[in-house]
Design a protein around this motif. Structure first.
Motif, mmCIF file in Angstrom:
data_model
loop_
_atom_site.group_PDB
_atom_site.id
_atom_site.type_symbol
_atom_site.label_atom_id
_atom_site.label_comp_id
_atom_site.label_asym_id
_atom_site.label_seq_id
_atom_site.Cartn_x
_atom_site.Cartn_y
_atom_site.Cartn_z
ATOM 1 N N LEU A 19 44.724 38.718 41.855
ATOM 2 C CA LEU A 19 44.719 38.140 43.199
ATOM 3 C C LEU A 19 44.340 36.667 43.156
ATOM 4 C CD1 LEU A 19 44.910 38.506 46.302
ATOM 5 C CD2 LEU A 19 42.470 39.068 46.244
ATOM 6 N N ALA A 20 43.374 36.318 42.323
ATOM 7 C CA ALA A 20 42.952 34.918 42.217
ATOM 8 C C ALA A 20 44.103 34.039 41.720
ATOM 9 C CB ALA A 20 41.754 34.800 41.284
ATOM 10 N N THR A 45 39.696 46.774 42.523
ATOM 11 C CA THR A 45 40.718 46.509 41.510
ATOM 12 C C THR A 45 40.152 46.797 40.129
ATOM 13 O OG1 THR A 45 40.085 44.196 41.232
ATOM 14 C CG2 THR A 45 41.750 44.660 42.885
ATOM 15 N N GLY A 64 41.641 40.829 50.409
ATOM 16 C CA GLY A 64 41.861 41.164 49.008
ATOM 17 C C GLY A 64 40.567 41.317 48.229
ATOM 18 N N ALA A 65 39.550 40.568 48.590
ATOM 19 C CA ALA A 65 38.256 40.683 47.913
ATOM 20 C C ALA A 65 37.564 41.997 48.229
ATOM 21 C CB ALA A 65 37.361 39.516 48.307
ATOM 22 N N HIS A 71 39.755 41.373 40.316
ATOM 23 C CA HIS A 71 40.402 40.468 41.269
ATOM 24 C C HIS A 71 41.052 39.245 40.625
ATOM 25 C CE1 HIS A 71 38.741 42.795 44.542
ATOM 26 N NE2 HIS A 71 37.540 42.687 43.993
ATOM 27 N N TRP A 72 41.222 39.224 39.311
ATOM 28 C CA TRP A 72 41.817 38.051 38.678
ATOM 29 C C TRP A 72 43.284 37.888 39.033
ATOM 30 C CZ3 TRP A 72 39.491 33.944 37.007
ATOM 31 C CH2 TRP A 72 38.158 34.036 36.642
#
Length: 87
Positions: free
Chosen positions: A30-31, A23, A18-19, A27-28
Motif C-alpha cells: 500500500l505504501a 496485511t 488502508g492502514a 502495509h508496504w
C-alpha cells in the motif's frame, strides 16, 4: 474548489482506511502505491494551489508514510557519508 483538492482528500482517506486493514506485508505494498500515486498528485496540487499549501499536504503525507520516509533519510545519510553504518 479545484479537483486536485478532492483527489488529495481521496488519497488521504485511502491511506487511512488502508492502514486499518490487516496485511501480511506490514502495509508496504500500500505504501508503494500511495507513493507512486501521491508524487504526481502532489505536483498537480502545488501547480493549482501554490507552494505553501503543497508543503502542508507534503507534511501530512509524510506523517502518514513515516516509515518509508525514515528509511529514505537513513539511506541518503549512509550514501552521503554523513552517517556511518552501525555495527
Amino acid at each position: 474548489m479545484s479537483w486536485s483538492i478532492w483527489f488529495v482528500f481521496l488519497w488521504f482517506i485511502t491511506a487511512i482506511v488502508g492502514a486499518m486493514l490487516p496485511t501480511k506485508d506490514a502495509h508496504w505494498t500500500l505504501a508503494y502505491w500511495l507513493i507512486g500515486l501521491g508524487l504526481p498528485l502532489l505536483g498537480w496540487f502545488v501547480w493549482e494551489n501554490g507552494l505553501w499549501l503543497g508543503l502542508l499536504v507534503l507534511a501530512g503525507a509524510m506523517s502518514i508514510l513515516r516509515w518509508p520516509v525514515r528509511y529514505l533519510v537513513r539511506w541518503v545519510l549512509r550514501k552521503t557519508g554523513l552517517r556511518r553504518e552501525q555495527v
